[in-house]
Each structure stands twice: as C-alpha cells, then as structure tokens.
Design a protein around this motif. Structure first.
Motif, PDB file in Angstrom:
ATOM      1  N   ALA A  38      15.554   4.403   8.428  1.00  0.00           N
ATOM      2  CA  ALA A  38      15.695   4.749   6.994  1.00  0.00           C
ATOM      3  C   ALA A  38      14.576   4.650   6.119  1.00  0.00           C
ATOM      4  O   ALA A  38      14.307   5.606   5.298  1.00  0.00           O
ATOM      5  CB  ALA A  38      16.834   3.738   6.394  1.00  0.00           C
ATOM      6  N   ALA A  39      13.575   3.894   6.660  1.00  0.00           N
ATOM      7  CA  ALA A  39      12.339   3.850   5.979  1.00  0.00           C
ATOM      8  C   ALA A  39      11.285   4.809   6.341  1.00  0.00           C
ATOM      9  O   ALA A  39      10.506   5.268   5.441  1.00  0.00           O
ATOM     10  CB  ALA A  39      11.835   2.405   5.993  1.00  0.00           C
ATOM     11  N   TYR A  40      11.489   5.390   7.549  1.00  0.00           N
ATOM     12  CA  TYR A  40      10.571   6.459   8.138  1.00  0.00           C
ATOM     13  C   TYR A  40      10.233   7.445   7.062  1.00  0.00           C
ATOM     14  O   TYR A  40       8.983   7.938   6.981  1.00  0.00           O
ATOM     15  CB  TYR A  40      11.228   6.923   9.293  1.00  0.00           C
ATOM     16  N   PRO A  41      11.297   7.996   6.166  1.00  0.00           N
ATOM     17  CA  PRO A  41      10.685   9.348   5.466  1.00  0.00           C
ATOM     18  C   PRO A  41       9.909   8.928   4.363  1.00  0.00           C
ATOM     19  O   PRO A  41       9.194   9.749   3.699  1.00  0.00           O
ATOM     20  CB  PRO A  41      12.227   9.750   4.886  1.00  0.00           C
ATOM     21  N   TRP A  42       9.716   7.450   4.231  1.00  0.00           N
ATOM     22  CA  TRP A  42       8.972   7.086   3.147  1.00  0.00           C
ATOM     23  C   TRP A  42       7.401   6.717   3.638  1.00  0.00           C
ATOM     24  O   TRP A  42       6.725   6.435   2.568  1.00  0.00           O
ATOM     25  CB  TRP A  42       9.673   5.952   2.200  1.00  0.00           C
ATOM     26  N   ILE A  43       7.205   6.802   4.743  1.00  0.00           N
ATOM     27  CA  ILE A  43       5.861   6.596   5.097  1.00  0.00           C
ATOM     28  C   ILE A  43       4.509   7.379   4.410  1.00  0.00           C
ATOM     29  O   ILE A  43       4.743   8.621   4.534  1.00  0.00           O
ATOM     30  CB  ILE A  43       5.692   6.567   6.587  1.00  0.00           C
ATOM     31  N   GLY A  44       3.837   6.613   3.804  1.00  0.00           N
ATOM     32  CA  GLY A  44       2.682   7.658   3.278  1.00  0.00           C
ATOM     33  C   GLY A  44       2.925   8.360   1.824  1.00  0.00           C
ATOM     34  O   GLY A  44       2.462   9.263   1.831  1.00  0.00           O
ATOM     35  N   LYS A  45       4.105   8.085   1.411  1.00  0.00           N
ATOM     36  CA  LYS A  45       4.728   8.891   0.002  1.00  0.00           C
ATOM     37  C   LYS A  45       4.250   8.067  -1.001  1.00  0.00           C
ATOM     38  O   LYS A  45       4.885   8.642  -2.190  1.00  0.00           O
ATOM     39  CB  LYS A  45       6.072   9.128   0.255  1.00  0.00           C
ATOM     40  N   GLY A  46       3.561   7.075  -0.939  1.00  0.00           N
ATOM     41  CA  GLY A  46       3.097   6.577  -2.550  1.00  0.00           C
ATOM     42  C   GLY A  46       4.456   5.818  -3.328  1.00  0.00           C
ATOM     43  O   GLY A  46       4.225   5.619  -4.434  1.00  0.00           O
ATOM     44  N   GLU A  75       8.921  -5.292   5.648  1.00  0.00           N
ATOM     45  CA  GLU A  75       7.823  -6.094   5.384  1.00  0.00           C
ATOM     46  C   GLU A  75       6.441  -5.092   5.516  1.00  0.00           C
ATOM     47  O   GLU A  75       5.948  -4.788   6.424  1.00  0.00           O
ATOM     48  CB  GLU A  75       7.512  -7.049   6.614  1.00  0.00           C
ATOM     49  N   GLY A  76       5.982  -5.033   4.222  1.00  0.00           N
ATOM     50  CA  GLY A  76       4.678  -4.238   4.033  1.00  0.00           C
ATOM     51  C   GLY A  76       5.183  -2.991   3.205  1.00  0.00           C
ATOM     52  O   GLY A  76       4.793  -1.882   3.810  1.00  0.00           O
ATOM     53  N   THR A  77       5.786  -3.172   2.049  1.00  0.00           N
ATOM     54  CA  THR A  77       6.199  -1.778   1.315  1.00  0.00           C
ATOM     55  C   THR A  77       4.983  -1.092   0.849  1.00  0.00           C
ATOM     56  O   THR A  77       4.991  -0.011   0.907  1.00  0.00           O
ATOM     57  CB  THR A  77       7.092  -2.174   0.033  1.00  0.00           C
ATOM     58  N   THR A  78       4.114  -1.943   0.403  1.00  0.00           N
ATOM     59  CA  THR A  78       2.690  -1.466  -0.104  1.00  0.00           C
ATOM     60  C   THR A  78       1.697  -0.550   1.091  1.00  0.00           C
ATOM     61  O   THR A  78       1.839   0.717   0.825  1.00  0.00           O
ATOM     62  CB  THR A  78       1.830  -2.421  -0.650  1.00  0.00           C
ATOM     63  N   PHE A  79       1.897  -1.092   2.116  1.00  0.00           N
ATOM     64  CA  PHE A  79       1.007  -0.560   3.037  1.00  0.00           C
ATOM     65  C   PHE A  79       1.718   0.551   3.746  1.00  0.00           C
ATOM     66  O   PHE A  79       1.582   1.530   4.419  1.00  0.00           O
ATOM     67  CB  PHE A  79       0.398  -1.166   4.283  1.00  0.00           C
ATOM     68  N   LEU A  80       3.209   0.353   4.003  1.00  0.00           N
ATOM     69  CA  LEU A  80       3.998   1.812   4.215  1.00  0.00           C
ATOM     70  C   LEU A  80       3.909   2.771   3.225  1.00  0.00           C
ATOM     71  O   LEU A  80       3.483   3.971   3.862  1.00  0.00           O
ATOM     72  CB  LEU A  80       5.678   1.072   4.110  1.00  0.00           C
ATOM     73  N   SER A  81       3.773   2.494   2.106  1.00  0.00           N
ATOM     74  CA  SER A  81       3.628   3.764   1.096  1.00  0.00           C
ATOM     75  C   SER A  81       2.456   4.297   1.127  1.00  0.00           C
ATOM     76  O   SER A  81       2.178   5.323   0.771  1.00  0.00           O
ATOM     77  CB  SER A  81       4.164   3.104  -0.421  1.00  0.00           C
ATOM     78  N   LYS A  82       1.339   3.619   1.718  1.00  0.00           N
ATOM     79  CA  LYS A  82       0.022   4.193   1.800  1.00  0.00           C
ATOM     80  C   LYS A  82      -0.332   4.788   3.361  1.00  0.00           C
ATOM     81  O   LYS A  82      -1.339   5.057   3.571  1.00  0.00           O
ATOM     82  CB  LYS A  82      -0.895   3.129   1.600  1.00  0.00           C
ATOM     83  N   GLY A  83       0.863   4.686   4.159  1.00  0.00           N
ATOM     84  CA  GLY A  83       0.787   5.290   5.448  1.00  0.00           C
ATOM     85  C   GLY A  83      -0.228   4.280   6.347  1.00  0.00           C
ATOM     86  O   GLY A  83      -0.689   4.638   7.520  1.00  0.00           O
ATOM     87  N   GLN A  84      -0.398   2.952   5.969  1.00  0.00           N
ATOM     88  CA  GLN A  84      -1.153   2.316   6.862  1.00  0.00           C
ATOM     89  C   GLN A  84      -0.330   1.334   7.908  1.00  0.00           C
ATOM     90  O   GLN A  84       0.819   1.615   7.870  1.00  0.00           O
ATOM     91  CB  GLN A  84      -1.776   1.146   5.925  1.00  0.00           C
ATOM     92  N   THR A  97       5.600   1.604  10.624  1.00  0.00           N
ATOM     93  CA  THR A  97       4.200   2.323  11.256  1.00  0.00           C
ATOM     94  C   THR A  97       3.829   1.798  12.459  1.00  0.00           C
ATOM     95  O   THR A  97       4.376   0.676  12.707  1.00  0.00           O
ATOM     96  CB  THR A  97       3.213   2.232  10.049  1.00  0.00           C
ATOM     97  N   ASP A  98       2.935   2.436  12.829  1.00  0.00           N
ATOM     98  CA  ASP A  98       2.280   1.988  14.304  1.00  0.00           C
ATOM     99  C   ASP A  98       1.695   0.586  13.926  1.00  0.00           C
ATOM    100  O   ASP A  98       1.073   0.310  12.859  1.00  0.00           O
ATOM    101  CB  ASP A  98       1.130   2.659  14.935  1.00  0.00           C
ATOM    102  N   GLY A  99       1.661  -0.421  14.840  1.00  0.00           N
ATOM    103  CA  GLY A  99       1.239  -1.850  14.665  1.00  0.00           C
ATOM    104  C   GLY A  99       0.754  -2.428  16.036  1.00  0.00           C
ATOM    105  O   GLY A  99       0.829  -1.904  16.881  1.00  0.00           O
ATOM    106  N   MET A 100       0.434  -3.562  15.510  1.00  0.00           N
ATOM    107  CA  MET A 100      -0.062  -4.666  16.648  1.00  0.00           C
ATOM    108  C   MET A 100       1.105  -4.626  17.856  1.00  0.00           C
ATOM    109  O   MET A 100       0.472  -4.792  18.930  1.00  0.00           O
ATOM    110  CB  MET A 100      -0.581  -5.951  15.963  1.00  0.00           C
ATOM    111  N   LEU A 101       2.104  -5.288  17.355  1.00  0.00           N
ATOM    112  CA  LEU A 101       3.303  -5.554  18.225  1.00  0.00           C
ATOM    113  C   LEU A 101       3.925  -4.418  18.965  1.00  0.00           C
ATOM    114  O   LEU A 101       4.399  -4.481  20.108  1.00  0.00           O
ATOM    115  CB  LEU A 101       4.272  -6.291  17.516  1.00  0.00           C
ATOM    116  N   MET A 102       4.092  -3.252  18.112  1.00  0.00           N
ATOM    117  CA  MET A 102       4.842  -2.240  18.616  1.00  0.00           C
ATOM    118  C   MET A 102       4.449  -0.991  17.726  1.00  0.00           C
ATOM    119  O   MET A 102       3.947  -1.037  16.653  1.00  0.00           O
ATOM    120  CB  MET A 102       6.034  -2.386  18.710  1.00  0.00           C
ATOM    121  N   ARG A 103       4.860   0.266  18.360  1.00  0.00           N
ATOM    122  CA  ARG A 103       4.673   1.426  17.438  1.00  0.00           C
ATOM    123  C   ARG A 103       5.550   1.487  16.572  1.00  0.00           C
ATOM    124  O   ARG A 103       6.525   0.859  16.637  1.00  0.00           O
ATOM    125  CB  ARG A 103       4.541   2.368  18.623  1.00  0.00           C
ATOM    126  N   GLY A 104       5.430   2.706  15.821  1.00  0.00           N
ATOM    127  CA  GLY A 104       6.246   2.928  14.498  1.00  0.00           C
ATOM    128  C   GLY A 104       7.374   4.004  15.056  1.00  0.00           C
ATOM    129  O   GLY A 104       7.491   4.504  16.370  1.00  0.00           O
TER     130      GLY A 104
END
Ligand code: VTB
Ligand code: MG
Ligand code: MG
Length: 326
Positions: A29-37, A98-107, A284-291
C-alpha cells in the motif's frame, strides 16, 4: 498440548502467516508513494492497509505502540482493539511506515514493521526519544547502558572474540551522537553511520553476514520497543532508557505508568513474554531486505523478515508474489 515437536506451542507465532501478510499488505500500500515527496499519504496508505488486514485475524489484539493517541490518530491509535475478538489476547506494536521521510524521498531502508506479544507484556513507551544499546546473540549479557560506550565496546569485543579494531558500531548520523562516534574512533573500532531507521540497524546486529556488532544511540522509543521484540526473538540483547527532552515529556512518562522515567529497561522488561513475534517488509531496498517491486501481469513482489520466539528457525526471509485484487 502434548506435542513433542521442537516448535513450542505458543499462541502468538501460530498467527505468524497472518502477521506476515499484514506487513506485506502495508508495504504494498505504501509502494505508490515511494519518492513522491508526500509522507503523509504514504503513512496513511500503510496504516489503513495494516489495520484492515489486522482486523481479519482471529485474535483480540490491542495496540500498545501505534500512530498516537486517539485524538490525534484516526487509525492504529493506542488502545485500539484489533482482530475478530476470538483467539489469543495480544499486545501489538506497529510502525506501518518506519521512515516516512526517506520513503517520500525515495531513499533506502524504509520498512513496515510490527511486533506482537502476549497481552500485557510489551512496554507502553511514550512517543519520545530513547537511548538504546543493542547487540546480537553472541554478545547477549555483555552490555550495560549505564557504562560508557568504550566499556561496552571492550566487553562486546571480548564476548565476540574480536579485536577492537574489527568491531563495527552502527550509529545514526546526528550531532547528538558525536560523543559516541568519538569514542569509537578513540579505541580504533569502526563506525557505520546511517541516516535513518534504527529498527533495521538494531536487527542488523543479530545477522552475522551484515558484520554489525553494536547499535548505539538515541532514537524513537516506539521503535525501541519494536526493535527489542525482534532482538528477543533473535536471541540478541537490548537495553533502553527513555530520554524525555523537557518537563512535559517527563510528566507524560509518569502519566503512562513509568514511575521513574530514568529507569533502565532491560530486554525482559521491555518484552516480558517469551511468546512474541516480529515481522518487517521492505518498502524501499534496504540492509535487511529488498523493497516492493512491481512485476508483469500486475503481480507485486515483496521481501519480508520474520522471527518468533518458540519458532525453531531463528529467522526467515520471505519472498512473495501477490496478485492485487483491485
Ligand atoms: C528515530 C529513529 C527512527 O527516525 O525516531 C529517528 O528511531 C528520528 O531521529 O528509526 P531524528 O529526530 O534525529 O530525525 C528514524 O530514524 C526513522 O523513523
Ligand atoms: Mg511511521
Ligand atoms: Mg518510525
């Protein structure tokens, strides 16, 4: 009852597949919002999906760590009841994004997380800062949050049979941690600084391949309880101390039943039961697992990390393809 299986018949991890699905649905559900500010809509989408899926589970769940008090959070507010009302009585701690800010920045490293434990067993941590110290299973019992980081590094290195020069300490890159970073350099150990997401960083200490030995620093107390549950399941260790920033926060601790806000919380004081479970799905992709990845034919691919006390495997990485119903 009466089984000789190595898998303990706990209540909570019998719902493992359900909780895994909750985390997966929130991440999708959060996926469409990746990197959308737009961090609010991302958080709302994750929260709504998480709550909808939770309510299908045969349990009497109660939110102890959620999106806030009832008057400020429309969903997954503290004390909200979740589930069908049949089945086990459980406490639930969530962070849908966990990480709304970096999700919205595509990080990297944005995840959806939840922790579940027997009713009454999770610390009701107020939404403020917490000092944290976490290690993996081999260093369990060798940390003390009241001692300096230097002393902890010496003790952990000894427990791991490592030279200090090979010890890696994960620290969130913030000015409030400069004194910690300095101590790492002074003993000749290594830092691994990270911008955000200390749930991931705490769990990383329990995954050998990642080469992280200690997580130290001050981050969110709700995230502390969630990370502590994961470390309990993984056989690691965690200590925390609330860090109220002003008189109002100090009073809030007392209002929430923490008589001494300066108390040191050991892992067993944060998670009082052995019947607990943790699930995370990468957004998003991360240390423990991919996005989350969008595949052909409308399929969505998710990567999750689950761990539960009483489950014979220490943890599982779950890759799943989902068809979207709408
Ligand atoms: C902490 C940490 C989280 O945000 O809450 C942090 O626990 C906030 O720190 O994992 P700052 O106030 O210094 O930004 C996260 O890193 C992400 O939610
Ligand atoms: Mg969040
Ligand atoms: Mg968070």
């Amino acid at each position: 009852m009466g089984t000789s299986s190595v898998v303990k018949e706990g209540y909570v991890h019998s719902l493992a597949m359900d909780f895994l699905s909750v985390a997966q649905q929130a991440a999708i559900a959060a996926y469409p919002w990746i990197g959308k500010g737009n961090k609010n809509d991302a958080d709302h989408a994750g929260t709504e999906a998480m709550r909808n899926r939770m309510n299908l589970i045969k349990m009497s769940g109660r939110v102890v760590i959620g999106e806030g008090e009832m008057d400020e959070a429309p969903m997954l507010y503290i004390n909200e009841e979740l589930g069908t009302g049949e089945g086990p009585l459980v406490d639930i701690a969530v962070d849908p994004v966990e990480g709304t800010t970096f999700l919205s920045k595509g990080q990297e490293n944005s995840i959806t997380v939840l922790a579940v434990s027997e009713r009454g067993s999770l610390l009701h941590a107020p939404d403020m800062y917490m000092k944290k110290l976490a290690v993996g299973p081999k260093a369990k019992g060798h940390i003390n949050i009241q001692a300096s980081l230097t002393e902890n590094m010496i003790s952990v290195a000894k427990a791991l049979g490592k030279d200090l020069s090979e010890l890696t300490v994960m620290i969130q890159d913030r000015p409030r941690h400069d004194h910690l970073i300095k101590q790492v350099f002074e003993v000749g150990a290594r830092v691994r600084l990270f911008p955000d997401g200390d749930v991931t960083a705490a769990i990383a200490t329990a995954i050998d391949e990642l080469g992280i030995d200690i997580l130290v620093g001050t981050g969110g107390a709700p995230e502390g309880v969630i990370a502590a549950t994961a470390l309990k399941c993984l056989g690691g260790d965690f200590q925390g101390q609330l860090a109220p920033q002003n008189q109002e926060e100090f009073n809030r601790c007392i209002k929430m039943g923490i008589q001494n806000p300066e108390q040191i919380f050991t892992l067993d004081e944060i998670v009082k039961s052995d019947d607990c479970f943790f699930a995370a799905t990468g957004i998003t992709d991360g240390m423990l697992m991919r996005g989350v990845k969008k595949k052909e034919n409308g399929l969505m691919l998710t990567h999750s990390f689950i761990t539960g006390k009483g489950v014979s495997e220490r943890y599982q990485l779950v890759e799943a393809y989902h068809s979207l119903w709408k």
